[in-house]
Design an enzyme around this catalytic site. Structure first.
Site, short mmCIF file in Angstrom:
data_model
loop_
_atom_site.label_atom_id
_atom_site.label_comp_id
_atom_site.label_asym_id
_atom_site.label_seq_id
_atom_site.Cartn_x
_atom_site.Cartn_y
_atom_site.Cartn_z
N LYS A 8 8.14 -12.54 1.39
CA LYS A 8 7.99 -11.47 0.40
C LYS A 8 9.30 -11.28 -0.33
O LYS A 8 10.37 -11.71 0.12
CB LYS A 8 7.56 -10.15 1.06
N ASP A 133 9.53 -4.15 8.38
CA ASP A 133 8.82 -4.94 7.38
C ASP A 133 7.51 -5.53 7.89
O ASP A 133 6.68 -5.98 7.09
CB ASP A 133 9.69 -6.10 6.88
#
Length: 269
Positions: A8, A133
């Site tokens: 990401k 995350d």
């Protein structure tokens, strides 16, 4: 069974405040990219974990994949023993969430392969125990992230009309050190609100609070962002706490060159 954990980038990253539990409240927008590790889990007489590709500076037994399996094994003791193999392509300590993705994908793969029936919300709770995350990779689609990053709100965002370039110079940025340079503040533009404005207007308003400190510590990273803008990027920024920097370009813009030892990947071109 084999799955491919992806990485990401962070579109903006604002540190709002330090919490009583020692963590920080953040605001960011997570955006997944098709750059992958590979992860295989098969049943085995005894548990084992092996890893190839980019080498990590931790023992195999401390890998986030092993920790994810142990979390599930604690609550589902009837799980069989497995042999787990991880091939690392996404660099570590790069702001791309590669390790977080690996841990989250262990949870998702085990849930599916062994029919554990864990709903997404509960799977997100397991993921948060692994890292801030990790919950994003449970939903794995563009999302506003608040709290530690675990409070997720999917957002309609598609950058495929641009060429997206990521550049990593091979510098490992220590997360704790990156946080030490930041002064939390709830004032200023919020990344979530900026998603409503055109990409061409992001440059001076969609900010990463970690850039000034990390750039002062590692000027080479700041120079990458400058090089992307010089090459015609519409928007360029560091992802997470670094060291990866990304740029958005019109698809007709030539790709800039970088030293051969840098990791450079282009998407959507």
């Amino acid at each position: 069974m084999v799955v491919f954990p992806n990485c990401k980038i962070n579109l903006g990253l604002k540190v709002l405040r330090k919490r009583a539990d020692g963590y920080h409240d953040l605001s960011t927008v997570f955006y997944p990219l098709p750059f992958y590790d590979s992860l295989e889990i098969v049943q085995s007489p005894v548990f084992s974990f092996t890893q190839t590709g980019h080498q990590l500076s931790i023992p195999d037994g401390e890998n986030i994949c092993v920790k994810a399996w142990q979390l599930l094994k604690k609550d589902f003791p009837s799980l069989p023993e497995v042999a787990m193999h991880l091939h690392k392509t996404i660099p570590a300590g790069a702001g791309l969430g590669g390790g977080s993705a690996d841990g989250a994908f262990v949870l998702k793969l085990a849930n599916r392969k062994f029919r554990l029936g864990i709903p997404e919300a509960e799977l997100t709770g397991y993921a948060l125990q692994l890292g801030s995350d990790c919950p994003f990779f449970i939903i794995n689609r563009p999302a506003i992230g608040n709290g530690r990053g675990e409070i997720l709100e999917p957002v309609a965002l598609d950058l495929s009309q641009y060429q997206l370039l990521i550049v990593n110079p091979g510098i490992h940025v220590h997360t704790g050190q990156a946080f030490s340079f930041v002064r939390p503040s709830a004032t200023g533009p919020d990344p979530a609100s900026i998603m409503d404005i055109p990409v061409t207007e992001w440059k001076n308003v969609l900010l990463n609070d970690f850039e000034p400190g990390v750039f002062s510590l590692h000027p080479e990273i700041g120079k990458i962002r400058d090089r992307l803008y010089e090459a015609g990027a519409i928007y360029a920024a560091m992802s997470g706490t670094g060291s990866t920097v990304f740029g958005l370009f019109e698809k007709t813009t030539p790709t800039p060159s970088f030293p051969v030892h840098y990791l450079v990947r282009s998407f959507y071109d």
